[in-house]
Design an enzyme around this catalytic site. Structure first.
Site, PDB file in Angstrom:
ATOM      1  N   LYS A 124      -9.475  -3.294  19.325  1.00 57.75           N
ATOM      2  CA  LYS A 124      -8.053  -3.645  19.454  1.00 57.75           C
ATOM      3  C   LYS A 124      -7.657  -3.847  20.918  1.00 57.75           C
ATOM      4  CE  LYS A 124      -7.014  -2.732  15.017  1.00 57.75           C
ATOM      5  NZ  LYS A 124      -6.305  -3.561  14.063  1.00 57.75           N
ATOM      6  N   PHE A 130      -3.243   3.243  15.607  1.00 55.65           N
ATOM      7  CA  PHE A 130      -3.578   4.293  14.647  1.00 55.65           C
ATOM      8  C   PHE A 130      -4.752   3.818  13.798  1.00 55.65           C
ATOM      9  CE2 PHE A 130      -0.842   8.071  14.016  1.00 55.65           C
ATOM     10  CZ  PHE A 130      -0.095   7.946  15.181  1.00 55.65           C
ATOM     11  N   ASN A 145       0.845  -1.203   0.000  1.00 53.24           N
ATOM     12  CA  ASN A 145       0.000   0.000   0.000  1.00 53.24           C
ATOM     13  C   ASN A 145       0.873   1.242   0.000  1.00 53.24           C
ATOM     14  OD1 ASN A 145       0.499   0.892   2.850  1.00 53.24           O
ATOM     15  ND2 ASN A 145      -0.363  -1.128   3.276  1.00 53.24           N
ATOM     16  N   PRO A 158      -2.074 -11.714  10.522  1.00 53.71           N
ATOM     17  CA  PRO A 158      -2.254 -11.527  11.969  1.00 53.71           C
ATOM     18  C   PRO A 158      -2.386 -10.043  12.288  1.00 53.71           C
ATOM     19  CG  PRO A 158       0.047 -12.035  11.453  1.00 53.71           C
ATOM     20  CD  PRO A 158      -0.733 -12.203  10.177  1.00 53.71           C
ATOM     21  N   ASP A 209      -3.977  -6.151   5.141  1.00 54.86           N
ATOM     22  CA  ASP A 209      -4.994  -6.969   5.815  1.00 54.86           C
ATOM     23  C   ASP A 209      -4.910  -8.430   5.386  1.00 54.86           C
ATOM     24  OD1 ASP A 209      -6.167  -4.954   7.355  1.00 54.86           O
ATOM     25  OD2 ASP A 209      -7.197  -4.170   5.575  1.00 54.86           O
ATOM     26  N   ILE A 212      -1.145  -7.346  14.433  1.00 53.87           N
ATOM     27  CA  ILE A 212       0.026  -7.161  15.305  1.00 53.87           C
ATOM     28  C   ILE A 212      -0.362  -6.385  16.566  1.00 53.87           C
ATOM     29  CG2 ILE A 212       2.364  -6.202  15.430  1.00 53.87           C
ATOM     30  CD1 ILE A 212       2.368  -6.448  12.279  1.00 53.87           C
ATOM     31  N   LYS A 225     -12.739   1.153  16.930  1.00 52.74           N
ATOM     32  CA  LYS A 225     -11.462   0.444  16.729  1.00 52.74           C
ATOM     33  C   LYS A 225     -10.678   0.343  18.034  1.00 52.74           C
ATOM     34  CE  LYS A 225      -9.879   0.540  12.706  1.00 52.74           C
ATOM     35  NZ  LYS A 225      -9.380   0.918  11.398  1.00 52.74           N
TER      36      LYS A 225
HETATM   37  O1  C5P Z   1      -7.662  -2.661  11.592  1.00 55.04           O
HETATM   38  P1  C5P Z   1      -6.879  -1.499  11.089  1.00 55.04           P
HETATM   39  O2  C5P Z   1      -5.845  -1.888  10.075  1.00 55.04           O
HETATM   40  O3  C5P Z   1      -7.665  -0.339  10.645  1.00 55.04           O
HETATM   41  O4  C5P Z   1      -6.113  -1.002  12.408  1.00 55.04           O
HETATM   42  C1  C5P Z   1      -5.121  -0.043  12.362  1.00 55.04           C
HETATM   43  C2  C5P Z   1      -4.211  -0.174  13.557  1.00 55.04           C
HETATM   44  O5  C5P Z   1      -3.880  -1.537  13.816  1.00 55.04           O
HETATM   45  C3  C5P Z   1      -2.857   0.461  13.302  1.00 55.04           C
HETATM   46  O6  C5P Z   1      -2.338   0.852  14.562  1.00 55.04           O
HETATM   47  C4  C5P Z   1      -2.051  -0.660  12.685  1.00 55.04           C
HETATM   48  O7  C5P Z   1      -0.660  -0.457  12.837  1.00 55.04           O
HETATM   49  C5  C5P Z   1      -2.536  -1.845  13.485  1.00 55.04           C
HETATM   50  N1  C5P Z   1      -2.543  -3.095  12.724  1.00 55.04           N
HETATM   51  C6  C5P Z   1      -1.663  -4.114  13.053  1.00 55.04           C
HETATM   52  N2  C5P Z   1      -1.710  -5.298  12.385  1.00 55.04           N
HETATM   53  C7  C5P Z   1      -2.629  -5.529  11.413  1.00 55.04           C
HETATM   54  C8  C5P Z   1      -3.534  -4.503  11.076  1.00 55.04           C
HETATM   55  C9  C5P Z   1      -3.457  -3.298  11.739  1.00 55.04           C
HETATM   56  O8  C5P Z   1      -0.822  -3.905  13.918  1.00 55.04           O
HETATM   57  N3  C5P Z   1      -2.660  -6.690  10.791  1.00 55.04           N
END
Ligand code: C5P
Length: 404
Positions: free
Chosen positions: A350, A332, A213, A310, A282, A312, A346
């Site tokens: 999370k 973020f 991306n 996964p 994703d 993170i 979110k």
């Molecule tokens: O679910 P989304 O991608 O919108 O969430 C964004 C937040 O989650 C960011 O802080 C991003 O760094 C973290 N993230 C992550 N691992 C993923 C997807 C998002 O750490 N696979």
């Protein structure tokens, strides 16, 4: 805005070939909003002219303790009383030896000796041949200067003017500028370990193709820099980006989300704060081909199927240290609309105490941004500013939360 803006710095030059970098440093300081008063030793004038330094600083240069321009004829007193700091760059081996012994036979060392020691910090950037640098006499002097409260900057490593290669080069002007900015930054993160993920991930389809991306990594790199300036020791796990490593930050480069997860989990153990700015893909292709997928001319396109990567942030935030609050986790969210509602949802999904929202398409690759800080008690906006400035505000905000 730089923490240096509005400061008054006396820039001292002793004799060394690195003096050409002092011209650049002077320019960079002036550009950062600093007023610069240059003082040169006689030896420095063999390498750089006072005319050059006057033109770059916009102020007459002082080279003698007998300068009649000062009404009281005490340049060493007057110059040091006005300064927020004295920076000697280059600091030659001889000049450091002189400082150590309180020598004062020319204006620069006289001024350093005469400075009010509790109010005017003295910062020196050593510059010399590698043998001179590693000589026990120099190393002993450096240790004693540090013990005396003088800030001795690191030296660089590489080719030297004498043709040899090794330690002892003066730092580059922009490195000294970074160290000076760090010097003046309040150490609100002192003693803390901060882990940051930044940039995109790259998920391979075959050895030459993949999906990724447009995340530039700028926000995450700015946060890593701000945390280091605030006194933290910082680990930055970066996806594929084209950005220089912020000075003093330990960086690990990864490509895929799974590599980023492994690196982040490894370093999360020792961290006090985890800030996930990475735009993690994703999904990844369910299978990555070992060899390049060939177009066979039949018009048939390959079938791609995906599996979810996964999460993170969620993994670390919901680990025992994350869930207990020992590790303060910050997420973020890049959204295209309804920022507050999405960021609030979110944050809960999370499992993080703080979620930072921004309008995704508007921020990707840009130098500016605006942030919305969402926690359990509501939201606070950090208005539109440079990512560097926002990073400083975010780190200050997190530092306050750590003390609660
Ligand atoms: O679910 P989304 O991608 O919108 O969430 C964004 C937040 O989650 C960011 O802080 C991003 O760094 C973290 N993230 C992550 N691992 C993923 C997807 C998002 O750490 N696979």
């Amino acid at each position: 805005m730089s923490t240096l803006a509005g400061k008054h710095i006396v820039l001292g030059l002793s004799g060394g070939i690195a003096a050409f970098k002092s011209a650049e440093l002077c320019r960079a300081l002036v550009k950062a909003g600093v007023t610069v008063q240059v003082v040169m030793t006689e030896a420095a004038e063999k390498f750089m002219t006072a005319v050059t330094m006057q033109a770059l600083s916009g102020r007459p240069v002082y080279t003698s303790q007998w300068d009649p321009r000062e009404a009281n004829n005490m340049a060493h007193i007057n110059l040091s009383r006005e300064a927020d700091a004295i920076v000697v760059a280059p600091a030659s081996a001889d000049f450091m030896a002189k400082l150590l012994h309180g020598g004062a036979d020319e204006l620069l060392s006289l001024m350093c000796l005469a400075r009010p020691i509790d109010q005017v910090p003295l910062i020196v950037a050593p510059a010399m041949n590698r043998e001179m640098w590693s000589n026990p006499a120099t190393q002993r002097n450096v240790a004693q200067l540090k013990a005396d409260g003088i800030h001795v900057l690191d030296v660089g490593q590489g080719d030297q003017a004498c043709g040899e290669t090794g330690d002892g080069r003066m730092l580059e002007a922009e490195e000294i500028l970074e160290d000076l900015e760090a010097f003046f930054t309040p150490k609100v993160m002192s003693g803390k370990q901060v882990l940051v993920t930044a940039g995109p991930t790259y998920e391979a389809i075959d050895p030459v193709r993949g999906i990724t991306n447009l995340s530039s990594g700028k926000m995450g790199f700015a946060i890593a820099r701000a945390a280091r300036m605030a006194g933290a020791s910082v680990t930055l796990v970066a996806g594929p980006v084209h950005l220089p490593t912020p000075r003093g930050v330990q960086r690990f480069d990864v490509r895929s989300a799974r590599q980023m997860l492994n690196a982040a989990v490894l370093h999360a153990d020792a961290a006090d704060v985890f800030i996930a700015t990475a735009a993690v893909a994703d999904w990844r292709p369910a299978h990555s081909a070992d060899q390049k997928i060939k177009k066979d001319g039949s018009g048939q396109t390959p079938e791609l199927s995906f599996v979810e990567n996964p999460d993170i942030l969620a993994t670390i935030a919901q680990s025992p240290r994350g869930a207990s609050g020992d590790l303060f986790c910050v997420g973020f969210a890049a959204e295209s609309h309804d920022l507050l509602a999405h960021a609030t949802a979110k944050r809960l999904r999370k499992g993080v105490p703080l979620l930072v929202g921004n309008i995704g398409p508007a921020t990707f690759g840009q130098d500016d941004n605006a942030l919305l800080l969402v926690d359990a008690s509501g939201a606070r906006e950090l208005p539109h500013a440079s990512k560097q400035a926002l990073a400083v505000q975010l780190i200050d905000d997190i530092a306050v939360r750590l003390t609660r």
